[in-house]
Design a protein around this motif. Structure first.
Motif, PDB file in Angstrom:
ATOM      1  N   SER A 233       0.832  -1.211   0.000  1.00  0.00           N
ATOM      2  CA  SER A 233       0.000   0.000   0.000  1.00  0.00           C
ATOM      3  C   SER A 233       0.859   1.251   0.000  1.00  0.00           C
ATOM      4  O   SER A 233       0.561   2.230  -0.709  1.00  0.00           O
ATOM      5  N   MET A 236       2.153   1.751  -3.527  1.00  0.00           N
ATOM      6  CA  MET A 236       1.121   2.301  -4.405  1.00  0.00           C
ATOM      7  C   MET A 236       0.911   3.796  -4.145  1.00  0.00           C
ATOM      8  O   MET A 236       0.775   4.599  -5.061  1.00  0.00           O
ATOM      9  N   TRP A 237       0.893   4.171  -2.869  1.00  0.00           N
ATOM     10  CA  TRP A 237       0.724   5.596  -2.544  1.00  0.00           C
ATOM     11  C   TRP A 237       1.907   6.427  -3.047  1.00  0.00           C
ATOM     12  O   TRP A 237       1.742   7.572  -3.465  1.00  0.00           O
ATOM     13  N   ASN A 239       3.679   5.790  -5.738  1.00  0.00           N
ATOM     14  CA  ASN A 239       3.486   5.960  -7.182  1.00  0.00           C
ATOM     15  C   ASN A 239       2.427   7.013  -7.477  1.00  0.00           C
ATOM     16  O   ASN A 239       2.559   7.819  -8.394  1.00  0.00           O
ATOM     17  N   ALA A 240       1.333   7.007  -6.680  1.00  0.00           N
ATOM     18  CA  ALA A 240       0.282   8.006  -6.885  1.00  0.00           C
ATOM     19  C   ALA A 240       0.808   9.413  -6.626  1.00  0.00           C
ATOM     20  O   ALA A 240       0.465  10.364  -7.343  1.00  0.00           O
ATOM     21  N   LYS A 267      -4.640   7.188 -14.075  1.00  0.00           N
ATOM     22  CA  LYS A 267      -3.598   6.308 -13.543  1.00  0.00           C
ATOM     23  C   LYS A 267      -3.327   6.607 -12.073  1.00  0.00           C
ATOM     24  O   LYS A 267      -3.170   5.698 -11.245  1.00  0.00           O
ATOM     25  N   GLY A 268      -3.288   7.905 -11.719  1.00  0.00           N
ATOM     26  CA  GLY A 268      -3.077   8.273 -10.320  1.00  0.00           C
ATOM     27  C   GLY A 268      -4.199   7.798  -9.421  1.00  0.00           C
ATOM     28  O   GLY A 268      -3.965   7.321  -8.305  1.00  0.00           O
ATOM     29  N   THR A 270      -6.055   5.201  -9.933  1.00  0.00           N
ATOM     30  CA  THR A 270      -5.950   3.738  -9.810  1.00  0.00           C
ATOM     31  C   THR A 270      -4.925   3.353  -8.746  1.00  0.00           C
ATOM     32  O   THR A 270      -5.184   2.501  -7.885  1.00  0.00           O
ATOM     33  N   TYR A 271      -3.742   3.980  -8.792  1.00  0.00           N
ATOM     34  CA  TYR A 271      -2.715   3.664  -7.795  1.00  0.00           C
ATOM     35  C   TYR A 271      -3.201   3.998  -6.389  1.00  0.00           C
ATOM     36  O   TYR A 271      -2.981   3.228  -5.437  1.00  0.00           O
ATOM     37  N   ALA A 272      -3.857   5.154  -6.229  1.00  0.00           N
ATOM     38  CA  ALA A 272      -4.336   5.543  -4.899  1.00  0.00           C
ATOM     39  C   ALA A 272      -5.403   4.571  -4.392  1.00  0.00           C
ATOM     40  O   ALA A 272      -5.404   4.177  -3.220  1.00  0.00           O
ATOM     41  N   VAL A 274      -5.850   1.353  -5.280  1.00  0.00           N
ATOM     42  CA  VAL A 274      -5.241   0.057  -4.951  1.00  0.00           C
ATOM     43  C   VAL A 274      -4.469   0.153  -3.641  1.00  0.00           C
ATOM     44  O   VAL A 274      -4.486  -0.770  -2.812  1.00  0.00           O
ATOM     45  N   GLY A 275      -3.797   1.287  -3.416  1.00  0.00           N
ATOM     46  CA  GLY A 275      -3.083   1.462  -2.157  1.00  0.00           C
ATOM     47  C   GLY A 275      -4.014   1.440  -0.956  1.00  0.00           C
ATOM     48  O   GLY A 275      -3.716   0.828   0.065  1.00  0.00           O
TER      49      GLY A 275
END
Length: 327
Positions: A233, A236-237, A239-240, A267-268, A270-272, A274-275
């Motif tokens: 997590s 992922m955060w 990357n966001a 995309k941002g 999605t990463y947030a 999933v995190g």
């Protein structure tokens, strides 16, 4: 914050609109199933007809769906059109849909003003002449050609004859069952009493240590999985956050820049998302596994006990010390 970036980008893309006091009319690019070349010809013809009205006409560089996405509303909602008009700083917008139909192309043109006021017109043109749109001239204050006649639709009634249904009743069948036979009674076995039964001895059940060990390993594995999800997590955060920096520094001068910006926003998000999912799942699995592991250790921890109690003997009294253990 990503929504606000999209709105600012839309405003920058539309800065070529003049700020004169005259009535401003924006002709957005057409949509539909027709190919891009055909729709471009239709757009050029509509802009030409609109300029004849005397309004300040500006051809758009995006479709209504693109504008609604940048503003952050749904195209089907009535209030979305007002939001697009207000954001683009115009008085009216022209929406066009071009779809192939039997015998030509169907061109639907809607002129939408502030407050939801809408005027529309529909014409059918030849496939090889998509720019012959004189039939919608009245939508912009012009006159339709005298030879233009609305298309007529002829409906030929059809008659369906349903044959009468034929019902066949099967003949009744009589079945004679044989008379039931009486079987001789079966002698019952004598009832066995509890005194006549032999006592049975149940062997003691030895405790199995495999299951507690398996649970012990399962709890440790759950704590490991929970920790791994928490670590993912944070990745992922991270990357966001990096994508958010790219969004803040992204250019917004052309339509390609706006589309790239929207892809970065998706995309941002999605990463947030999933995190967040990994964090909540990891916290739940790790917390439950840790609690069960601690309870298991406390329940199976060995301890010794000592008890001192008075006792009466044949020739007197005294104290008895009892030592024992429990698990």
């Amino acid at each position: 914050m990503m929504r606000s970036v999209g709105v600012v980008a839309a405003l920058v893309a539309m800065t070529q609109l003049a700020l004169a006091d005259s009535h401003k009319l924006l002709v957005l690019q057409s949509e539909g199933r027709a190919d891009a070349k055909t729709r471009a010809k239709v757009d050029a013809a509509i802009v030409k007809l609109a300029k004849a009205s005397g309004d300040q006409v500006q051809p758009g560089e995006i479709t209504y769906s693109d504008a609604a996405a940048m503003v952050g509303c749904k195209p089907d909602e009535a209030s979305c059109k007002d939001d697009v008009i207000s954001t683009l700083a115009v008085d009216e917008i022209v929406l066009t849909t071009v779809n192939p139909k039997p015998g030509g192309l169907e061109v639907v043109v809607r002129r939408v003003g502030k407050g939801g006021a809408t005027k529309d017109a529909t014409v059918i043109v030849a496939t090889d002449k998509p720019d012959k749109l004189e039939g919608i001239a009245p939508l912009f204050g012009g006159k339709a050609p005298a030879t233009t006649a609305p298309p007529t639709t002829t409906t030929t009634p059809t008659t369906t004859t349903t044959p009468p249904a034929t019902t066949t009743t099967p003949p009744a069948t009589t079945t004679t069952e044989p008379a039931p036979t009486t079987e001789p009674p079966t002698p019952s076995e004598p009832t066995r009493t509890a005194a006549s039964e032999e006592p049975t001895t149940t062997p003691p059940v030895e405790p199995h240590e495999d299951k507690p060990k398996d649970r012990h390993k399962l709890y440790i594995a759950g704590m490991g999985v929970g920790g791994g999800l928490l670590l993912l997590s944070f990745i992922m955060w991270g990357n966001a956050s990096s994508i958010q920096n790219d969004i803040d520094n992204a250019p917004t001068r052309t339509r390609a820049d706006l589309l790239a910006l929207r892809d970065l926003e998706d995309k941002g998000d999605t990463y947030a998302g999933v995190g967040n999912l990994f964090f909540l799942t990891g916290a739940a699995i790790g917390g439950v596994s840790t609690y069960l592991y601690i309870r298991y250790r406390r329940a199976h921890r060995s301890s010794s006990t000592a008890m001192l109690a008075p006792a009466v003997f044949d020739h007197g009294a005294g104290l008895v010390l009892t030592l024992g253990g429990s698990k």
